[in-house]
Design an enzyme around this catalytic site. Sequence first.
Site: not given
Ligand code: 3MF
Length: 344
Positions: A52, A49
Amino acid sequence: MAGEYRFSFGPWNIHEGGDPFGPTVRDSISFGEKLKLYKKLGFDGVQFHDDDAVPEMNKLGPKEIVDKAKEVRKMLEGEGLTAEFVAPRLWEDPRTIDGGYTANDPAARQYAKDRSRRAIDIAVALDTKLIVLWLAREGTYIREAKDSKVAVDRLVEAIDDMLGYNPDMKIAIEPKPNEPMDQAYIPTTGHALALGYLTKDPKRVGVNIETAHAILAGLDPSDEMGFALAYEKLYTVHLNDQNGLKFDEDKSFGSVNLRRAFDQVRLLDKYDYGKRGEFVGLDVKVMRTQKQDGATKHLSNSRTVFLKLVELVRSLDEGKVEQLIAGRDYEELDMLIMSHLLGK
Ligand code: 3MF
Ligand code: MG
């Protein structure tokens, strides 16, 4: 065989175990410590992200954000790791309560566009050309809250802004039918690809298919992947598993339905997934019950299952499969697959 595929996961896949009903149950592991675990677990790619990579980025100016991201790139280089993609996190800020790109408030939409440009800056600094868009809050709790036609226009406008901002960036939309919203505007692969064709550069818009999201939409993940492959649009995957229609579980790959996992691997391996530089991406969560020490097993186990399934896929008697298809004996084909999965 392990060398044929490169695997990735995001730092959020190692987590403290908090859920909507209870607090965290494990200690936090710092980003630096997490990076040290990647190679040990058999992974070469890091999914990000934007925050992150650059925590609290909303408090920083564009140049400071890029400088911080460059420090992270050095950390990656130090560990021999590659950034796979950057995803703008558009679902936590108070300005995105009603959505980012599809919010009714123009100031909120502008924030979402600006933040997406910063995510692209971070991607450039981390040396990746892939942006993932999980459109978390681009939907409604009640249908009357937004205009669904206008919502699509606004999604196109936002994606066009990103495509125009950087001519090298590709965008992988990650469809999901619900959660956190009651109804998302881009629930399936077909919606995501169709949206891409409304943008000003469809060549650069594809998908990130997550196993669990396809299952939540009542669809078969390998068929969704086949659809994207036919369009040459499968930019990346989020492999995991899901036990029926409930909250998004992000279970270890193959842990619920091994045959469904086999079918995904069979398709990916058959169509040379990975040979064009794609990572085998995971999006898995460890069980909340897991103790601190073993809280990365979901990652190494998912990778192991993938590789074992590659072996199984390649040892399937494809001649026999073709023969049974030609004879339209799908009962026998069913038994062939089950026997193969059972190892006899
Ligand atoms: C939500 C997700 C997310 C996305 C991530 C990347 C936590 O259901 O799957 O994972 O994959 O935010 O965009
Ligand atoms: Mg995901």
